[in-house]
Design a protein around this motif. Sequence first.
Motif, PDB file in Angstrom:
ATOM      1  N   SER A  23       0.861  -1.319  -0.039  1.00 21.59           N
ATOM      2  CA  SER A  23       0.011  -0.065  -0.001  1.00 21.59           C
ATOM      3  C   SER A  23       0.762   1.350  -0.033  1.00 21.59           C
ATOM      4  CB  SER A  23      -0.915   0.163   1.390  1.00 21.59           C
ATOM      5  OG  SER A  23      -1.884  -0.839   1.071  1.00 21.59           O
ATOM      6  N   SER A  24       1.997   1.228   0.785  1.00 24.98           N
ATOM      7  CA  SER A  24       2.891   2.474   0.543  1.00 24.98           C
ATOM      8  C   SER A  24       2.971   2.905  -0.586  1.00 24.98           C
ATOM      9  CB  SER A  24       3.922   2.087   1.612  1.00 24.98           C
ATOM     10  OG  SER A  24       5.164   1.446   0.794  1.00 24.98           O
ATOM     11  N   LEU A  25       3.153   1.906  -1.741  1.00 28.59           N
ATOM     12  CA  LEU A  25       3.857   2.396  -2.982  1.00 28.59           C
ATOM     13  C   LEU A  25       5.306   2.674  -3.034  1.00 28.59           C
ATOM     14  CD1 LEU A  25       0.787   4.212  -4.769  1.00 28.59           C
ATOM     15  CD2 LEU A  25       1.733   1.905  -5.121  1.00 28.59           C
ATOM     16  N   LEU A  26       6.144   2.507  -1.891  1.00 29.26           N
ATOM     17  CA  LEU A  26       7.254   3.083  -1.732  1.00 29.26           C
ATOM     18  C   LEU A  26       8.433   1.800  -2.015  1.00 29.26           C
ATOM     19  CD1 LEU A  26       6.841   5.878   0.872  1.00 29.26           C
ATOM     20  CD2 LEU A  26       6.754   5.904  -1.577  1.00 29.26           C
ATOM     21  N   GLY A  27       8.104   0.841  -2.328  1.00 27.26           N
ATOM     22  CA  GLY A  27       8.970  -0.430  -2.623  1.00 27.26           C
ATOM     23  C   GLY A  27       8.908  -1.404  -1.417  1.00 27.26           C
ATOM     24  N   GLY A  28       9.697  -2.274  -1.579  1.00 26.66           N
ATOM     25  CA  GLY A  28       9.938  -3.377  -0.775  1.00 26.66           C
ATOM     26  C   GLY A  28      10.694  -4.469  -1.258  1.00 26.66           C
ATOM     27  N   GLY A  29      10.596  -5.657  -0.724  1.00 26.64           N
ATOM     28  CA  GLY A  29      11.383  -6.984  -1.309  1.00 26.64           C
ATOM     29  C   GLY A  29      10.767  -7.583  -2.673  1.00 26.64           C
ATOM     30  N   GLY A  30      11.237  -8.869  -2.597  1.00 27.85           N
ATOM     31  CA  GLY A  30      10.536  -9.440  -3.622  1.00 27.85           C
ATOM     32  C   GLY A  30      10.263  -9.143  -5.098  1.00 27.85           C
ATOM     33  N   VAL A  31       9.302  -9.266  -5.866  1.00 27.90           N
ATOM     34  CA  VAL A  31       9.138  -8.657  -7.215  1.00 27.90           C
ATOM     35  C   VAL A  31       9.282  -7.043  -7.176  1.00 27.90           C
ATOM     36  CG1 VAL A  31       6.668  -8.714  -7.559  1.00 27.90           C
ATOM     37  CG2 VAL A  31       8.241  -9.022  -9.479  1.00 27.90           C
ATOM     38  N   ASP A  32       8.800  -6.659  -6.254  1.00 27.18           N
ATOM     39  CA  ASP A  32       8.598  -5.070  -6.195  1.00 27.18           C
ATOM     40  C   ASP A  32      10.027  -4.433  -6.083  1.00 27.18           C
ATOM     41  OD1 ASP A  32       7.660  -2.518  -5.463  1.00 27.18           O
ATOM     42  OD2 ASP A  32       7.096  -2.922  -3.476  1.00 27.18           O
ATOM     43  N   GLY A  33      10.831  -5.150  -4.937  1.00 22.71           N
ATOM     44  CA  GLY A  33      12.265  -4.574  -5.030  1.00 22.71           C
ATOM     45  C   GLY A  33      12.869  -4.812  -6.452  1.00 22.71           C
ATOM     46  N   ALA A  34      12.709  -5.981  -6.987  1.00 21.25           N
ATOM     47  CA  ALA A  34      13.428  -6.151  -8.329  1.00 21.25           C
ATOM     48  C   ALA A  34      12.985  -4.950  -9.501  1.00 21.25           C
ATOM     49  CB  ALA A  34      13.100  -7.695  -8.824  1.00 21.25           C
ATOM     50  N   ILE A  35      11.766  -4.936  -9.389  1.00 17.17           N
ATOM     51  CA  ILE A  35      11.309  -3.816 -10.321  1.00 17.17           C
ATOM     52  C   ILE A  35      11.790  -2.364 -10.069  1.00 17.17           C
ATOM     53  CG2 ILE A  35       9.278  -2.492 -11.018  1.00 17.17           C
ATOM     54  CD1 ILE A  35       7.739  -5.158 -11.117  1.00 17.17           C
ATOM     55  N   HIS A  36      11.882  -2.008  -9.172  1.00 13.24           N
ATOM     56  CA  HIS A  36      12.480  -0.847  -8.533  1.00 13.24           C
ATOM     57  C   HIS A  36      14.046  -0.867  -9.034  1.00 13.24           C
ATOM     58  CE1 HIS A  36       9.116   1.680  -6.735  1.00 13.24           C
ATOM     59  NE2 HIS A  36       8.702   0.481  -6.520  1.00 13.24           N
ATOM     60  N   ARG A  37      14.784  -1.766  -8.528  1.00 10.91           N
ATOM     61  CA  ARG A  37      16.160  -1.829  -8.946  1.00 10.91           C
ATOM     62  C   ARG A  37      16.488  -1.763 -10.402  1.00 10.91           C
ATOM     63  NH1 ARG A  37      16.336  -5.425  -4.947  1.00 10.91           N
ATOM     64  NH2 ARG A  37      16.140  -7.207  -6.361  1.00 10.91           N
ATOM     65  N   ALA A  38      15.647  -2.682 -11.050  1.00 12.74           N
ATOM     66  CA  ALA A  38      15.951  -2.721 -12.632  1.00 12.74           C
ATOM     67  C   ALA A  38      15.251  -1.531 -13.317  1.00 12.74           C
ATOM     68  CB  ALA A  38      15.267  -3.981 -13.139  1.00 12.74           C
ATOM     69  N   GLY A  39      14.291  -0.884 -12.797  1.00 16.08           N
ATOM     70  CA  GLY A  39      13.408   0.487 -13.573  1.00 16.08           C
ATOM     71  C   GLY A  39      14.173   1.637 -13.237  1.00 16.08           C
ATOM     72  N   GLY A  40      14.885   1.583 -12.087  1.00 15.09           N
ATOM     73  CA  GLY A  40      15.618   2.804 -11.647  1.00 15.09           C
ATOM     74  C   GLY A  40      14.742   3.925 -10.952  1.00 15.09           C
ATOM     75  N   PRO A  41      15.139   5.200 -10.608  1.00 19.69           N
ATOM     76  CA  PRO A  41      14.463   5.855  -9.434  1.00 19.69           C
ATOM     77  C   PRO A  41      13.099   6.694 -10.194  1.00 19.69           C
ATOM     78  CG  PRO A  41      16.517   6.822 -10.314  1.00 19.69           C
ATOM     79  CD  PRO A  41      16.709   5.451 -10.833  1.00 19.69           C
ATOM     80  N   ALA A  42      13.054   6.645 -11.512  1.00 21.42           N
ATOM     81  CA  ALA A  42      11.928   7.254 -11.984  1.00 21.42           C
ATOM     82  C   ALA A  42      10.577   6.719 -11.440  1.00 21.42           C
ATOM     83  CB  ALA A  42      11.909   7.186 -13.654  1.00 21.42           C
ATOM     84  N   ILE A  43      10.532   5.107 -11.252  1.00 20.04           N
ATOM     85  CA  ILE A  43       9.497   4.752 -10.849  1.00 20.04           C
ATOM     86  C   ILE A  43       9.042   5.056  -9.375  1.00 20.04           C
ATOM     87  CG2 ILE A  43       8.290   2.537 -10.337  1.00 20.04           C
ATOM     88  CD1 ILE A  43      10.053   1.079 -12.528  1.00 20.04           C
ATOM     89  N   LEU A  44      10.074   5.180  -8.488  1.00 18.29           N
ATOM     90  CA  LEU A  44       9.726   5.741  -7.116  1.00 18.29           C
ATOM     91  C   LEU A  44       9.279   6.974  -7.158  1.00 18.29           C
ATOM     92  CD1 LEU A  44       9.857   4.682  -4.279  1.00 18.29           C
ATOM     93  CD2 LEU A  44      12.158   5.463  -4.031  1.00 18.29           C
ATOM     94  N   GLU A  45       9.921   7.856  -8.062  1.00 14.59           N
ATOM     95  CA  GLU A  45       9.634   9.387  -8.022  1.00 14.59           C
ATOM     96  C   GLU A  45       8.006   9.420  -8.386  1.00 14.59           C
ATOM     97  OE1 GLU A  45      11.058  12.595 -10.937  1.00 14.59           O
ATOM     98  OE2 GLU A  45      12.582  11.557 -10.165  1.00 14.59           O
TER      99      GLU A  45
END
Length: 168
Positions: free
Chosen positions: A24-46
């Motif tokens: 719910s936070s949309l601010l990242g986490g582990g598992g596939v969420d962590g992998a997507i943010h790592r591979a996709g880069g900071p634009a996703i978190l922004e």
Amino acid sequence: MGISILKGDITLQHADAIVNAANSSLLGGGGVDGAIHRAGGPAILEACRDLRASRYGRGLPTGQAVATTAGRLHARWVIHTVGPVHSPDEDRSALLASCYRESLRVADELGAASIAFPAVSAGVYRWPAASAAQIAVATVRETPTEVDDVRFVLFNDEVYAAFERALG
Ligand code: AR6
């Protein structure tokens, strides 16, 4: 619409939309969420932070879905959905089905022709693989959509086997 299953890392997929099993936070986490943010880069978190500031100050509710940029992934969008934590005491399968339905609805709004799903809730959220697969496949089959290429990209052998059985 065609449904296929693949074994591997969803962050390597080329698709219009890649679905993230977020929280719910949309601010990242582990598992596939962590992998997507790592591979996709900071634009996703922004983009997720912007969504928190505008529409989802209290977080994205379980069962809903929202799109952001896909950053450096080989995709146009990441669709973030929040699966339910599995409970032995309460049937939360309607919420898990909602993740797939809402992700397809968002994909249709965007005009996506292809979408890659992970096994939402089947990791940290402890949903049993057989049930997670059955709900995922049944919901996608039942949902009217313009998306014509639906892929389930499964990371582990047990979950892959469960999707194989669910697909029949
Ligand atoms: N590609 C495809 N599938 C993957 C990948 C990958 N790169 N990495 C893991 N999986 P999970 P959940 C599989 O835990 O259960 C996060 O911390 C994994 O093997 O990623 O919905 C979020 O921030 C499993 O089969 O998501 C939330 O807090 C499936 O993806 C929470 O975990 C889902 O596992 C969400 O838990």
